[in-house]
Write an enzyme that holds these catalytic residues in place. Structure first.
Site, PDB file in Angstrom:
ATOM      1  N   ARG A   1      -2.161  -6.113  -8.011  1.00  0.00           N
ATOM      2  CA  ARG A   1      -1.032  -7.007  -7.751  1.00  0.00           C
ATOM      3  C   ARG A   1      -0.897  -8.101  -8.791  1.00  0.00           C
ATOM      4  NH1 ARG A   1      -2.709  -8.205  -1.770  1.00  0.00           N
ATOM      5  NH2 ARG A   1      -4.564  -8.344  -3.045  1.00  0.00           N
TER       6      ARG A   1
ATOM      7  N   HIS B   1       0.843  -1.211   0.000  1.00  0.00           N
ATOM      8  CA  HIS B   1       0.000   0.000   0.000  1.00  0.00           C
ATOM      9  C   HIS B   1       0.872   1.254   0.000  1.00  0.00           C
ATOM     10  CE1 HIS B   1      -3.071  -2.643   2.317  1.00  0.00           C
ATOM     11  NE2 HIS B   1      -3.593  -2.443   1.107  1.00  0.00           N
TER      12      HIS B   1
ATOM     13  N   SER C   1      -2.767  -7.701   3.326  1.00  0.00           N
ATOM     14  CA  SER C   1      -3.074  -7.518   4.753  1.00  0.00           C
ATOM     15  C   SER C   1      -3.494  -8.847   5.374  1.00  0.00           C
ATOM     16  CB  SER C   1      -4.203  -6.500   4.931  1.00  0.00           C
ATOM     17  OG  SER C   1      -3.828  -5.251   4.403  1.00  0.00           O
TER      18      SER C   1
END
Ligand code: PNS
Length: 163
Positions: free
Chosen positions: A93, A20, A131
């Site tokens: 990604r 991020h 995450s």
């Protein structure tokens, strides 16, 4: 003339990762102002409170003067309109992200046609960082210090391994 409209970088950020952060740093070079917006979404079972997620991002972007951090409730398109944003930035990604991101971008475009979504391709080194995986590794005692900003590593350690 400087563009007062911020580019919006929305997400759950539970917690912010170096992936991020890389997107934020790159967006901060492309746009005059970047507004990182944490979705205050009760439906997602978050590890960190919205306030903690905002605080961890603020600590991680303190060296970037044109980046602000806030949270929002409700629809992203409504928050974008309220904050004057014309661009939404998202990181991409891998192919696996594409379907979800494409669906979101098209839905947002349908709801608000003048809002553009742009994608920044993730740097290779961060393609495996998410995450969700970070939380699992940290919970099981793995070292995540290379994958998250230092305040996040400390916050994860406090959550999972406080004495
Ligand atoms: O980090 P995430 O979980 O991939 O971010 C998703 C997020 C927060 C950007 C998305 O869920 C969102 O915009 N939520 C706000 C509510 C909304 O507008 N939903 C419709 C999106 S199509």
């Amino acid at each position: 003339m400087a563009d007062p409209a911020p580019a919006l970088y929305p997400g759950s950020f539970d917690p912010i990762t170096n992936g991020h952060l890389d997107v934020i740093e790159r967006a901060a070079k492309l746009f005059d102002h970047v507004l990182v917006a944490v979705a205050d979404n009760n439906a997602k079972n978050a590890l960190f409170s919205t306030e903690d997620r905002v605080s961890l991002i603020r600590q991680s972007v303190s060296s970037l003067p044109n980046v602000q951090v806030t949270s929002f409730k409700g629809l992203l398109v409504d928050f974008a309109a309220a904050s004057g944003a014309r661009v939404v930035v998202r990181g991409l990604r891998a192919v696996t992200d594409f379907e979800y991101e494409f669906q979101m971008a098209l839905m947002n475009k349908t709801l608000r046609p003048d809002l553009e979504t742009i994608f920044l391709a993730s740097r290779e080194v961060f393609t495996y960082v998410s995450s969700r995986v970070i939380k699992e590794v940290a919970r099981l005692g793995g070292d995540v210090t290379r994958m998250v900003p230092a305040p996040v590593a400390a916050a994860l350690a406090a959550k999972f391994h406080a004495p």
